[in-house]
Design a protein around this motif. Structure first.
Motif, PDB file in Angstrom:
ATOM      1  N   ASP A 141       0.846  -1.192   0.000  1.00 28.90           N
ATOM      2  CA  ASP A 141       0.000   0.000   0.000  1.00 28.90           C
ATOM      3  C   ASP A 141       0.880   1.238   0.000  1.00 28.90           C
ATOM      4  O   ASP A 141       2.102   1.155  -0.155  1.00 28.90           O
ATOM      5  CB  ASP A 141      -0.960  -0.004   1.197  1.00 28.90           C
ATOM      6  CG  ASP A 141      -0.239  -0.060   2.530  1.00 28.90           C
ATOM      7  OD1 ASP A 141       1.000   0.123   2.575  1.00 28.90           O
ATOM      8  OD2 ASP A 141      -0.905  -0.297   3.560  1.00 28.90           O
ATOM      9  N   GLY A 142       0.253   2.407   0.133  1.00 34.71           N
ATOM     10  CA  GLY A 142       1.006   3.646   0.209  1.00 34.71           C
ATOM     11  C   GLY A 142       1.581   4.129  -1.101  1.00 34.71           C
ATOM     12  O   GLY A 142       2.529   4.922  -1.113  1.00 34.71           O
ATOM     13  N   ILE A 143       1.008   3.698  -2.237  1.00 34.42           N
ATOM     14  CA  ILE A 143       1.498   4.100  -3.556  1.00 34.42           C
ATOM     15  C   ILE A 143       0.590   5.207  -4.081  1.00 34.42           C
ATOM     16  O   ILE A 143      -0.633   5.060  -4.092  1.00 34.42           O
ATOM     17  CB  ILE A 143       1.498   2.910  -4.525  1.00 34.42           C
ATOM     18  CG1 ILE A 143       2.259   1.726  -3.915  1.00 34.42           C
ATOM     19  CG2 ILE A 143       2.108   3.306  -5.866  1.00 34.42           C
ATOM     20  CD1 ILE A 143       2.074   0.427  -4.663  1.00 34.42           C
ATOM     21  N   ALA A 144       1.185   6.306  -4.504  1.00 36.78           N
ATOM     22  CA  ALA A 144       0.384   7.477  -4.886  1.00 36.78           C
ATOM     23  C   ALA A 144      -0.577   7.159  -6.025  1.00 36.78           C
ATOM     24  O   ALA A 144      -1.785   7.409  -5.926  1.00 36.78           O
ATOM     25  CB  ALA A 144       1.301   8.639  -5.256  1.00 36.78           C
ATOM     26  N   PHE A 145      -0.073   6.622  -7.131  1.00 37.18           N
ATOM     27  CA  PHE A 145      -0.932   6.258  -8.269  1.00 37.18           C
ATOM     28  C   PHE A 145      -0.324   5.025  -8.926  1.00 37.18           C
ATOM     29  O   PHE A 145       0.436   5.126  -9.896  1.00 37.18           O
ATOM     30  CB  PHE A 145      -1.045   7.402  -9.265  1.00 37.18           C
ATOM     31  CG  PHE A 145      -2.179   7.261 -10.252  1.00 37.18           C
ATOM     32  CD1 PHE A 145      -3.328   8.026 -10.123  1.00 37.18           C
ATOM     33  CD2 PHE A 145      -2.106   6.355 -11.310  1.00 37.18           C
ATOM     34  CE1 PHE A 145      -4.379   7.897 -11.030  1.00 37.18           C
ATOM     35  CE2 PHE A 145      -3.139   6.215 -12.208  1.00 37.18           C
ATOM     36  CZ  PHE A 145      -4.288   6.990 -12.074  1.00 37.18           C
ATOM     37  N   PRO A 146      -0.639   3.825  -8.417  1.00 36.77           N
ATOM     38  CA  PRO A 146      -0.072   2.605  -8.996  1.00 36.77           C
ATOM     39  C   PRO A 146      -0.586   2.374 -10.399  1.00 36.77           C
ATOM     40  O   PRO A 146      -1.779   2.433 -10.654  1.00 36.77           O
ATOM     41  CB  PRO A 146      -0.525   1.508  -8.029  1.00 36.77           C
ATOM     42  CG  PRO A 146      -1.712   2.071  -7.320  1.00 36.77           C
ATOM     43  CD  PRO A 146      -1.509   3.556  -7.270  1.00 36.77           C
ATOM     44  N   ASN A 147       0.342   2.098 -11.300  1.00 39.39           N
ATOM     45  CA  ASN A 147      -0.025   1.935 -12.710  1.00 39.39           C
ATOM     46  C   ASN A 147       0.575   0.645 -13.246  1.00 39.39           C
ATOM     47  O   ASN A 147       0.262  -0.421 -12.737  1.00 39.39           O
ATOM     48  CB  ASN A 147       0.408   3.181 -13.492  1.00 39.39           C
ATOM     49  CG  ASN A 147      -0.655   3.650 -14.464  1.00 39.39           C
ATOM     50  OD1 ASN A 147      -1.347   2.857 -15.082  1.00 39.39           O
ATOM     51  ND2 ASN A 147      -0.784   4.958 -14.632  1.00 39.39           N
ATOM     52  N   GLY A 148       1.437   0.703 -14.249  1.00 40.05           N
ATOM     53  CA  GLY A 148       1.981  -0.516 -14.826  1.00 40.05           C
ATOM     54  C   GLY A 148       2.800  -1.332 -13.844  1.00 40.05           C
ATOM     55  O   GLY A 148       3.384  -0.796 -12.899  1.00 40.05           O
ATOM     56  N   MET A 149       2.835  -2.652 -14.071  1.00 41.57           N
ATOM     57  CA  MET A 149       3.613  -3.554 -13.224  1.00 41.57           C
ATOM     58  C   MET A 149       4.366  -4.558 -14.080  1.00 41.57           C
ATOM     59  O   MET A 149       3.938  -4.901 -15.187  1.00 41.57           O
ATOM     60  CB  MET A 149       2.698  -4.306 -12.254  1.00 41.57           C
ATOM     61  CG  MET A 149       2.012  -3.419 -11.221  1.00 41.57           C
ATOM     62  SD  MET A 149       1.108  -4.393  -9.989  1.00 41.57           S
ATOM     63  CE  MET A 149      -0.213  -5.064 -11.015  1.00 41.57           C
TER      64      MET A 149
END
Length: 280
Positions: A141-149
């Protein structure tokens, strides 16, 4: 500068390119379609899901798993073209976005913590792990804007693009699929990473919408190569017979609420020196 080849034009918001069995699969979020593109340039719709975002990934068994973000489900594309529920995420949260499946069958789905289309206040996002039996739990958690992985070729590290944080996050993958040792894998300065992929040297290619480019970066932040575009780069994937073709999904970005004008989406490619590895 790498020479770009244009494969498909007149699309909408194109995302989630995945190379599998000699074809490139990608999503047109505007049309709610998952499309397969062959080496001869012919393409066909393989699934339709009324969802935005609309991301997908192939599992070790070769079946495509699609994130139905609108309903909070993971859908599996069967050989007969039908879609069946693979996992139900509705009890965990909402805001589902991208997906990656590692070589052992661990599924990771990330989520944005707020609905920007609805004008909700900013909130941090997270990553969920879905086990082969369909059970799901939050693992980061704590990710501002999670996108590609993406996952490195040895199945040891999950890399998550944080678009608002201008960085790539790295996590160690535990034996049970959990994540630990979250750290900044690369600080990207003004880079805004969207879709990503990894290569055989464990460097990452990231697509960058506002800066209209794809960038190859090493752990620690060293920029190795940049490919400039005339429109926003939403995602990239290394494919082709030798996995040395960098496919790029790109479109004009107008910001909210228009986002992408219809017909500006394209699938492009450029040849690169280091082939792809890992997942996707």
């Amino acid at each position: 500068m790498s020479e770009l080849r244009t494969w498909v034009t007149d699309l909408g918001l194109v995302e989630s390119p995945r190379w599998h069995d000699g074809r490139l699969y990608f999503s047109d979020w505007t049309a709610h379609e998952v499309i397969a593109l062959g080496a001869d340039g012919a393409h066909e719709v393989v699934a339709r899901v009324d969802s935005l975002p609309l991301c997908s990934a192939f599992g070790p068994d070769g079946r495509l798993v699609i994130v139905d973000a609108a309903r909070g489900l993971l859908l599996r594309l069967e050989a007969d073209g039908s879609l069946v529920t693979h996992a139900d995420l509705t009890g965990l949260a909402r805001g589902w976005n991208d997906i990656v499946i590692d070589g052992r069958g661990n599924i990771y789905v990330d989520r944005v913590g707020f609905d920007m289309l609805a004008g909700e206040a900013f909130a941090l996002g997270s990553v969920v792990h879905v086990a082969p039996d369909g059970s799901a739990r939050q693992v980061a958690d704590g990710i501002a804007f999670p996108n590609g992985m993406a996952v490195t070729q040895d199945n040891s590290t999950l890399i998550v693009a944080d678009s608002y944080g201008n960085k790539l996050m790295g996590y160690d993958i535990e034996a049970d699929g959990g994540l630990s040792n979250g750290r900044v894998w690369a600080d990207l300065g003004d880079g805004a990473p969207d879709g990503i992929c990894v290569d055989a040297e464990d460097a990452v290619w990231y697509a960058d919408v506002p800066n209209r480019r794809c960038v190859r970066v090493r752990e620690g932040g060293e920029i190795v190569q940049t490919i400039g575009l005339d429109r926003g780069a939403f995602a990239c994937e290394l494919g082709g017979d030798d996995r040395s073709t960098l496919f790029i999904t790109a479109a004009e970005w107008r910001g909210m609420p228009e986002m992408v004008p219809p017909g500006t989406g394209r699938v492009l490619s450029a040849q690169v020196a280091v082939p792809g590895a890992g997942w996707p």
